[in-house]
Design a protein around this motif. Structure first.
Motif, mmCIF file in Angstrom:
data_model
loop_
_atom_site.group_PDB
_atom_site.id
_atom_site.type_symbol
_atom_site.label_atom_id
_atom_site.label_comp_id
_atom_site.label_asym_id
_atom_site.label_seq_id
_atom_site.Cartn_x
_atom_site.Cartn_y
_atom_site.Cartn_z
ATOM 1 N N GLY A 146 -5.153 -7.124 -0.372
ATOM 2 C CA GLY A 146 -6.043 -7.182 0.782
ATOM 3 C C GLY A 146 -5.389 -7.722 2.036
ATOM 4 O O GLY A 146 -4.481 -8.561 1.979
ATOM 5 N N LEU A 147 -5.874 -7.240 3.184
ATOM 6 C CA LEU A 147 -5.472 -7.744 4.501
ATOM 7 C C LEU A 147 -6.671 -8.424 5.145
ATOM 8 O O LEU A 147 -7.718 -7.786 5.326
ATOM 9 N N LEU A 148 -6.556 -9.694 5.499
ATOM 10 C CA LEU A 148 -7.589 -10.343 6.292
ATOM 11 C C LEU A 148 -7.185 -10.154 7.751
ATOM 12 O O LEU A 148 -6.326 -10.861 8.283
ATOM 13 N N ASN A 149 -7.791 -9.169 8.380
ATOM 14 C CA ASN A 149 -7.371 -8.702 9.704
ATOM 15 C C ASN A 149 -8.009 -9.566 10.803
ATOM 16 O O ASN A 149 -8.879 -9.114 11.557
ATOM 17 N N VAL A 150 -7.529 -10.778 10.900
ATOM 18 C CA VAL A 150 -8.088 -11.763 11.831
ATOM 19 C C VAL A 150 -7.772 -11.372 13.278
ATOM 20 O O VAL A 150 -6.610 -11.211 13.654
#
Length: 210
Positions: A146-150
């Protein structure tokens, strides 16, 4: 012959005991990065998930590990001996396993975690993330990535992946290896529902054979 990636059935959600989080040894230039890191840590605690991470006590690494440890969950940091003087300051957070190399670090992380999440970070974070994506493509593991696209930090990376599909270097089904979301809660839900749709290059067992 291509191997099928192991997957959760369509009627069963993933349940995670340990998640590996890749993130920066720096805090970044905006408070939103720290806020999102704390939010992710709290999501792990709420779901009774332990943390595997890079072992540093500075930046986002220090923040995610402290948040999870303070929440009562187990924290394991894995760090190469050469980086100890640079990434650990003061008291260590959780249990620390010192390894000989970056290759051993990633191998230990992969074996000990049920899934992988990347928070914003630099070259090291990107390299770790891309290796886990590649290992899924090859069939070495079938775990969610997963990418936490902050604050749109990974927008350009997602666009690069899309460009790879457009130009014929990435198969469309392999593009779905990466799960991306803007918030920690949304990302956790997506990863719990993750079901690989790509065919691995070969089977996991073939990678384990001598």
């Amino acid at each position: 012959m291509e191997g099928k990636v192991a997957r959760a059935s369509s009627e069963k959600r993933w349940t995670f005991q340990r998640i590996c989080v890749f993130c920066g040894s720096k805090p970044g230039s905006k408070s939103i990065f720290s806020d999102a890191t704390v939010a992710l840590g709290k999501q792990l605690v709420e779901r009774n998930i332990d943390l595997v991470y890079g072992g540093g006590s500075k930046g986002l690494m220090g923040l995610i590990s402290k948040t999870v440890l303070d929440g009562g969950r187990h924290v394991l940091g894995i760090i190469p001996k050469a980086l100890v003087p640079y990434e650990i300051t003061g008291k260590t957070i959780g249990d620390i396993k010192i390894v000989s190399s970056m290759h051993e670090r990633k191998s230990e992380m992969a074996k000990r975690a049920d899934a992988f999440i990347a928070l914003p970070g630099g070259y090291g974070t990107m390299e770790e993330l891309l290796e886990m994506i590649t290992w899924s493509q090859l069939g070495i593991h079938g775990k969610p990535v997963g990418l936490l696209n902050v604050d749109g930090y990974f927008n350009s990376l997602n666009e690069l992946f899309d460009k790879g599909v457009e130009e014929g270097f990435i198969v469309d089904s392999e593009r779905h290896i990466v799960v991306s979301a803007d918030t920690a809660e949304e990302l956790m839900k997506k990863m719990e529902e993750y079901a690989p749709v790509h065919d691995a290059v070969t089977s996991k067992r073939s990678w384990e054979e001598e």
